[in-house]
Design an enzyme around this catalytic site. Structure first.
Site, PDB file in Angstrom:
ATOM      1  N   ASP A  14       0.817  -1.218   0.000  1.00  0.00           N
ATOM      2  CA  ASP A  14       0.000   0.000   0.000  1.00  0.00           C
ATOM      3  C   ASP A  14       0.849   1.266   0.000  1.00  0.00           C
ATOM      4  OD1 ASP A  14      -2.088  -1.864   0.335  1.00  0.00           O
ATOM      5  OD2 ASP A  14      -1.978  -1.695   2.510  1.00  0.00           O
ATOM      6  N   GLU A 173     -11.279   0.488  -3.632  1.00  0.00           N
ATOM      7  CA  GLU A 173     -10.578   0.971  -2.451  1.00  0.00           C
ATOM      8  C   GLU A 173      -9.341   1.756  -2.875  1.00  0.00           C
ATOM      9  OE1 GLU A 173      -9.876  -2.671  -0.388  1.00  0.00           O
ATOM     10  OE2 GLU A 173      -8.426  -3.413  -1.860  1.00  0.00           O
TER      11      GLU A 173
END
Length: 508
Positions: A14, A173
């Site tokens: 991420d 997301e």
């Protein structure tokens, strides 16, 4: 010119990046490990040095009893008017938090908390300074929530609204919002962070849209492709100081068939080009290579720390070390026996979603070796100290000194889900031992030897890497090599002393 992916190896998923003139700063997820949110610095986007962690106090990061792969999800880092801001979600304690600092390598502020549904928060400062706060719903469908937030207090100034639901892939997301040439672009990850992962993008006239998707979505994906890199997604775009554009994203490097990956989701870099229609194109045809031939910024490598021994001589731990959840201050010390790491075992074991006496570092190379010099005398049944290869509380291997039936022994043990076995025991009368692990893409080989000079290592056992892989063990993290200690009773226990720890990449 060329460079090699991943640019940050091992469990660093991420990624989010920002630029300050000719310096670049990157953060990644850390889940149940403390301190949290590792932060890196680069001058070329290729070579990164770890500065430390953004969240390093219990007030900033509450991880008590966090589940495995709970804790910190998907941070975003941004720079605005001389100050760095980082937002993330602690899914195990408090929700969305925002911290700031004038020095990314220094201490960050106490958190302010933002009440908004979802995970994966994004920070976007518009031209007038307004902070738009976007989050993923965290559900299989739904979409991206957005509100306007006061960065000083965390108070929402508007109600959250769904601004885009993506292209139809599951789990929209990882939103990131940008303003480029008079247009607002919203980038997402879709398809889940597994083999169907992908990056999609939309644009609109305002930070809230309305957003129209790119006709060429997804702009990055390795799904159903024959590539050594898989599960690419969760991208963040950055314009370099020379005007070029780049994307950082996560990806995995599976091994074998069926594919399994154990190093975790890693950080990759790809060049970005804008086409005539005003859409970004990532990599080559939406794919990323391990060896990328591209015009990079002038390369700026940092001094290598590969293979350096940690003698535990410093006043503080190196930036590579992490605890499992919030450490108990009385369970570890660098000063109790100067020049040694002291672990004071508790009754919490590696099999629990709790805070054992544990200190670990990521495995960042397929082929590597680790070793440590342990001094420990178990006094009672269950007293134990050693070296672990750990994915989570249900999947790990250990080589350790312990006591069994009144005898001090060396053990090799496997914990694979509900299967638990001490594979081998060896009588060991000495209080000192050198424990080691040799790793390649397929297996871990566990070794031991006397601490006497010139002693040769012997193999006590081996375990498959694939049995600790995410596809077997689950979760979102990667392998740690850890030092640990356990107290088998409520009575006092002999401390475990570690004189040094070596991590040596091989054939890199």
């Amino acid at each position: 010119m060329s460079y090699r992916n991943p640019v940050i190896t091992g469990f660093h998923p991420d990624p989010s990046v920002c630029r300050v003139e000719e310096d670049y700063y990157l953060v990644a997820s850390s889940f149940e490990y403390f301190p949290g949110v590792p932060i890196f610095h680069s001058r070329d986007l290729v070579h990164w040095r770890k500065l430390g962690h953004v969240l390093n106090t219990p007030e900033q990061l509450q991880l008590e009893y966090a589940r495995s792969s709970g804790g910190i999800y998907a941070p975003t880092i941004r720079y605005h008017q001389g100050r760095f801001y980082m937002a993330t979600t602690n899914v195990s304690g408090g929700g969305h938090l925002l911290v700031w600092s004038d020095d990314p390598a220094g201490q960050w502020s106490e958190p302010v908390w933002i009440d908004q549904p979802g995970i994966d928060p994004d920070l976007f400062f518009d031209q007038d300074g307004t902070l738009y706060f976007s989050t993923s719903s965290g559900e299989a469908e739904t979409g991206i929530y957005q509100s306007i937030v006061d960065p000083q207090t965390g108070q929402r100034l508007t109600e959250p609204q769904i601004i885009w639901s993506g292209t139809g892939g599951k789990h929209p997301e990882a939103p990131h919002l940008y303003y480029v040439n008079g247009t607002y672009y919203l980038i997402l990850a879709e398809g889940g962070t597994e083999y169907g992962h992908m990056v999609t993008i939309a644009r609109g006239p305002s930070p809230a849209g309305p957003f129209i998707g790119c006709p060429d979505n997804p702009i990055l994906t390795h799904r159903s492709k024959s590539s050594s890199i898989q599960a690419t997604g969760h991208a963040d775009l950055i314009q370099a100081h020379d005007g070029s554009w780049w994307a950082v994203c996560l990806g995995i490097r599976p091994v074998g068939y069926p594919s399994r990956h154990h190093l975790g989701r890693e950080t990759f870099l790809a060049p970005v080009h804008w086409n005539e229609a005003g859409w970004p194109e990532i990599g080559e045809g939406g794919m990323i290579a391990e060896i990328v031939n591209a015009d990079t910024l002038p390369l700026h490598p940092w001094p290598s720390d590969n293979g350096i021994r940690d003698d535990f001589n410093g006043k503080s731990l190196g930036v590579e070390w992490n605890f499992l959840r919030n450490p108990k201050p009385d369970r570890w010390s660098l000063t109790q026996r100067p020049g040694w790491l002291t672990l004071q075992g508790s009754q919490v074991t590696l099999n629990e979603e709790d805070s054992p006496a544990f200190l670990g570092r990521r495995q960042q190379h397929f082929d590597c070796s680790v070793s440590t010099h342990l001094e420990f005398t178990p006094l009672r049944e269950g007293d134990e100290a050693g070296l672990t290869v750990l994915m989570n509380h249900r999947f790990h291997y250990e080589i350790a000194l312990t006591m069994l039936d009144g005898e001090q022994i060396l053990i090799f043990r496997r914990r694979l889900g509900s299967l638990w076995k001490v594979e081998k025991t060896i009588p060991w009368l000495a209080s000192k031992v050198i424990l080691g692990v040799q790793a390649d893409r397929e297996k871990y080989i566990f070794t031991y030897r006397s601490a006497e000079e010139g002693a040769e290592s012997a193999i006590v056992g081996e375990g498959e890497c694939s049995m600790l892989a995410t596809e077997v063990a689950g979760g979102f993290t990667g392998i740690y090599f850890g030092l640990y200690a356990v107290n088998g009773s409520n009575e006092s226990v002999s401390p475990a002393y570690f004189d040094w720890f070596d991590y040596a990449p091989m054939n890199q």
